[in-house]
Each structure stands twice: as structure tokens, then as C-alpha cells.
Design an enzyme around this catalytic site. Structure first.
Site, short mmCIF file in Angstrom:
data_model
loop_
_atom_site.label_atom_id
_atom_site.label_comp_id
_atom_site.label_asym_id
_atom_site.label_seq_id
_atom_site.Cartn_x
_atom_site.Cartn_y
_atom_site.Cartn_z
N GLY A 129 0.79 -1.23 0.00
CA GLY A 129 0.00 0.00 0.00
C GLY A 129 0.81 1.27 0.00
O GLY A 129 0.28 2.36 0.23
N ARG A 182 -3.49 13.52 -5.40
CA ARG A 182 -3.75 14.09 -6.72
C ARG A 182 -5.12 14.76 -6.73
O ARG A 182 -6.05 14.32 -6.04
CB ARG A 182 -3.67 13.03 -7.82
CG ARG A 182 -4.72 11.97 -7.76
CD ARG A 182 -4.79 11.18 -9.08
NE ARG A 182 -3.62 10.38 -9.33
CZ ARG A 182 -3.53 9.08 -9.06
NH1 ARG A 182 -4.54 8.45 -8.49
NH2 ARG A 182 -2.45 8.41 -9.36
N ASP A 257 -8.80 0.02 -16.01
CA ASP A 257 -8.90 0.59 -14.67
C ASP A 257 -8.07 1.85 -14.52
O ASP A 257 -8.12 2.51 -13.48
CB ASP A 257 -8.48 -0.44 -13.60
CG ASP A 257 -7.06 -0.95 -13.80
OD1 ASP A 257 -6.80 -1.54 -14.86
OD2 ASP A 257 -6.21 -0.74 -12.92
N ASN A 258 -7.30 2.20 -15.55
CA ASN A 258 -6.51 3.43 -15.54
C ASN A 258 -7.10 4.51 -16.43
O ASN A 258 -6.46 5.53 -16.69
CB ASN A 258 -5.07 3.15 -15.99
CG ASN A 258 -4.25 2.46 -14.92
OD1 ASN A 258 -4.65 2.41 -13.76
ND2 ASN A 258 -3.12 1.89 -15.29
#
Length: 480
Positions: A129, A182, A257-258
Site C-alpha cells: 500500500g 492528486r 482501470d486506468n
């Protein structure tokens, strides 16, 4: 359209909660041994009303993740699936990040503050993570460069070093750690829709479509919300692919997924800026088949959008979505013309002449003789800005490869002023991988951030020059 920051007060608006528990999992951030602020985006913090935070409060919110006032009471790890190098994976989700807050910017857009490296979640699988500091530095440089070059991209909002030693198989270890935040126009991915299709959850899919249209696209769903959504996504997808090409950028991992539903570029791992016009150039060492090579990015993004349409068949017949999907090639062609002309600083003329000039540019930039003399993508657009070659560079283009281009471009009107001091520099601001590695080496070896800070300043100066005086857009529209 690339959005510039506009000052605004802090306006929390956690709309994601209306989707319901099935879309996310409440999580807690990791407790880091250190929190050293390394980058704070002073260009964008005022656009969401957070410029008044002092550094201590900034670290409290973006290093320790104390909730922002009136915002999400707890971070949310978002659930999604996705195709990874064309192989469907139902076992992914936010594994080292989460949605921390939602808020409105100065243009009333709903924006997300999301993390990378903030600790483990239910979707971490065997991962720790965490984020390496080098990965965070690379993401700052990528997002700053892309924003300056006119690509719609997430903004690296904060980078905080966290004092852990991480072990990675693809870089010297142990290596330093960081947590990044972000600022994005949404974290709803194509893979979010794919998960609901996999679960055959039509009710949740309908809520998600409504959320995307009302909260991210700012419009009423109307009588045909699914068709409306795909009709909005396709031209944005074409524009994203075209802007990558004009920037000479290779994302590296264009998995479903990006790719988010607003088609704002985000999530930068093995990115590179191509130095020459090489369609086969890849960014990821593990992309053995060149699936996401420089010249295949439009195909890859279109493929991902098709996966969105396939997922949306949960709600509508596939025939209803085909017309929008079929517009992609023409939309990409137009967007590519616009992106290349915008970087070159010239106005479109007529379709036949425009296409001939584009073909000439690609042929010239890919010519081995030009490459041997140092004509990189960045150098070319810098030297020919406004459609006129600077005297300082004339010999570099003194061959057959550029003869036809030089003759043709003279018939196009300039669309921008070139009086910003940047255009008188000896060389363009560029981002070769060797420079990225040199910037990191100074940080890794001596904790010297001066080259990093100087590069961010240089990129923003280039961005100012790119925007200054740009008064002519497609079809003669005025823009500032």
C-alpha cells in the site's frame, strides 16, 4: 479543453456518498513515521480554496489525513475491476490509495482529492500500500509537463515523504517512501462500470450513469442517459489520445482501470516522453508486445471505451451504443490535427492541406537523417513555433526530410504570438528519461531538491509561453 486554475473559496461537496456503500469501503490511512513536505501545488491549491492552509495544516490533512471540514468523515477505497493488458481482473480496486475529499473548483467542477501510497486497503492483496518517493517525484514531473503541453491531466497536489524504507524489485532497494495526493476530475473508472456489469447490478449501474452525467459532466441525464454518456466519452477519449501524441507522451499502462470516465489522464507509472516519432516506442519494460506503444495509444484507448460500452449493455441494447463508438476514428483525426497545430502554433486551413501537413510532419520526424542531427519532437515544435523556422536552427532541418514540410507550412497562418522570452531560449524544455534519472539521483544521493524545483519552474514557464498569445482555435474561435 484544458482547464486553467481559477481562484475559489473552499466548497466541500462529498457527492460520492449518494452512490451508496456498494461502491467503496471506508478505510484508514497508514500512520507514517515522518511527514516531510516535498511538493505543494501552489498553482492549484487556490482553485479549490486550500491556499490559506499553512504547511502544518497541509501536512495534517495530506500526510496524516485529518478530514477536511464538511467533507468525507473517513477515506473511501473505491471498488472496480478492469482489463490489465487485455486480461480481465475482478480482484482489483484501490489497493494503495483512497478518495479523501470532494470539492468544487472555481469553475464549479466537482473534483476529487485522491491518494497514492496511503496504506493498505481491502484491495491491496499482497501489496504494502505504499509509494516510493521516486515514484512520487516522477508523477509530479509527468503531470506538470503534461499540463504545460495542453494535455488534460490530474494535478499532483501534494507530495510528502513518509520516512519508511521500501523494497521494490524494479529499482534499487531499500528506497525512500512517500504519500501523494492528486487533484482529479473524478475517480470513476471504466473498470468501475465493468465491476457492476460483472455483478449484473443494473440498479447500481443506472445510479452510476446518473452520477457521472450530473456530477462530472454537469448535465441532465435526459431520456437516454446511457447513450448520452457514451456520446460524451467518445470524443473526449479521442482528444486524450491525440493530446498524448502531440505531447510525445507514452502513458505506459492504458488498462481499463486506468482510464476514468471523464477521460482526464491520470495514474502515472512507467511513463516516458518519446524523443523521436517512433510508433513502436514503449514506456513499460513489461509491455513485451508493445500493446501500449506510442503509436498504438489511440487504439488502446478506443478499446477501453468499447469495454465501457460492453459494460453498459447491462442497461441498453448494444445497437444503441454503436453509432457513438463509430465516431472515434473521425474524432481522433480531428483532435490530432487540432493538438498538433496547437503545439506548432498555426491555424487549420482546409482538410486536404491540413492532412497533408500532418503526414509531412510524421514522415519528417521519423526520418533517420533528421534523428541523427538531433531533431527531437520537442526540438521540432520549439524551432518551428508559429510556422516559421528560427534562424538559429536552420541547418538542423537542411535536408530532404523537411523540405516538403518547410514549403507546405509556409501556407498556414500563425495562431499564436511568439514574443514570450521562452521562445528565444537556446533549447526547449523537455523531459528525457536521462534528466528524470539525474534529478532523482541528486535527491537520492544528497537530498538535493534544487534540480527538481528548477525543473518544475522551467516547465511552468514553458506552459506560460504555450498559453500566452494563443488567440486562434479550431474554426476561428477565440480562446484565452
Amino acid at each position: 479543453m484544458v482547464i486553467t486554475p481559477q481562484a475559489a473559496p473552499y466548497r466541500p461537496d462529498p457527492r460520492i456518498l449518494a452512490l451508496g456503500d456498494g461502491f467503496f469501503d471506508p478505510v484508514a490511512a497508514a500512520a507514517f513515521p515522518q511527514t516531510i513536505l516535498r511538493f505543494r501545488n501552489r498553482r492549484w491549491d487556490g482553485a479549490v480554496g486550500l491556499d490559506t492552509l499553512d504547511d502544518a495544516a497541509w501536512i495534517d490533512h495530506f500526510g496524516r489525513f485529518a478530514p477536511l471540514p464538511g467533507n468525507l468523515p473517513q477515506p473511501l477505497a473505491l471498488r472496480y475491476h478492469g482489463h490489465q493488458f487485455r486480461v480481465y481482473n475482478p480482484d482489483i480496486g484501490d489497493g494503495r490509495g483512497f478518495l479523501f475529499a470532494q470539492l468544487r473548483d472555481g469553475r464549479d467542477r466537482l473534483l476529487d482529492l485522491g491518494t497514492k501510497g496511503s496504506g493498505q486497503t481491502p484491495w491491496s492483496r499482497s501489496g504494502d500500500g505504499r509509494l516510493t518517493l521516486k515514484g512520487g517525484v516522477r508523477e509530479v514531473l509527468a503531470t506538470e509537463m503534461l499540463e504545460a503541453l495542453g494535455v488534460e491531466t490530474s494535478k499532483t497536489f501534494s507530495l510528502i515523504e513518509t520516512g519508511e524504507q521500501l523494497h521494490r524489485g524494479d529499482e534499487p532497494s531499500p528506497t525512500r517512501s512517500a504519500v501523494m495526493v492528486r487533484l482529479s476530475h473524478g475517480h470513476i473508472r471504466i473498470g468501475t462500470f465493468q465491476r457492476l456489469a460483472y455483478l449484473n447490478d443494473g440498479e447500481a449501474m443506472a445510479r452510476l450513469v446518473d452520477y457521472c452525467l450530473t456530477q462530472l459532466y454537469g448535465e441532465s441525464p435526459g431520456d437516454a442517459p446511457v447513450e448520452r454518456l457514451i456520446a460524451r466519452v467518445v470524443p473526449r477519449a479521442a482528444r486524450l489520445a491525440a493530446s498524448y501524441m502531440a505531447a510525445g507522451f507514452v502513458h505506459g499502462v492504458l488498462n481499463s482501470d486506468n482510464i476514468n470516465v471523464t477521460l482526464e489522464s491520470f495514474d502515472y507509472g512507467p511513463w516516458r516522453f518519446a524523443q523521436t516519432w517512433d510508433p513502436g516506442f514503449t514506456a513499460a519494460y513489461f509491455d513485451h508486445q508493445g500493446l501500449y506503444a506510442f503509436g498504438r495509444q489511440a487504439q488502446a484507448i478506443h478499446w477501453d471505451v468499447v469495454q465501457l460500452a460492453i459494460a453498459l449493455r447491462t442497461l441498453v441494447a448494444p445497437e444503441a451504443l454503436v453509432p457513438a463508438l463509430e465516431t472515434f476514428p473521425a474524432a481522433f483525426e480531428a483532435a490530432f490535427r487540432d493538438a498538433i497545430f496547437a503545439r506548432l502554433g498555426i491555424a487549420p486551413k482546409a482538410e486536404k492541406e491540413d492532412m497533408a501537413l500532418l503526414a509531412g510532419i510524421e514522415a519528417a520526424l521519423g526520418d533517420p537523417a533528421a534523428i541523427d542531427r538531433g531533431v527531437t519532437i520537442d526540438r521540432f515544435f520549439f524551432d518551428w513555433r508559429g510556422g516559421t523556422l528560427r534562424d538559429r536552427a536552420s541547418r538542423r532541418y537542411d535536408d530532404d526530410a523537411f523540405a516538403l514540410f518547410a514549403m507546405t507550412v509556409g501556407g498556414f497562418a500563425p495562431a499564436t504570438a511568439t514574443d514570450h522570452p521562452y521562445w528565444s531560449d537556446a533549447a526547449p524544455c523537455a523531459m528525457p528519461i536521462e534528466e528524470v534519472e539525474a534529478i532523482w539521483a541528486r535527491i537520492a544521493e544528497a537530498d538535493d531538491w534544487s534540480a527538481f524545483d528548477a525543473k518544475v519552474d522551467a516547465i511552468r514557464r514553458m506552459g506560460d509561453a504555450m498559453r500566452a498569445g494563443q488567440v486562434i482555435a479550431r474554426e476561428g474561435a477565440l480562446t484565452q
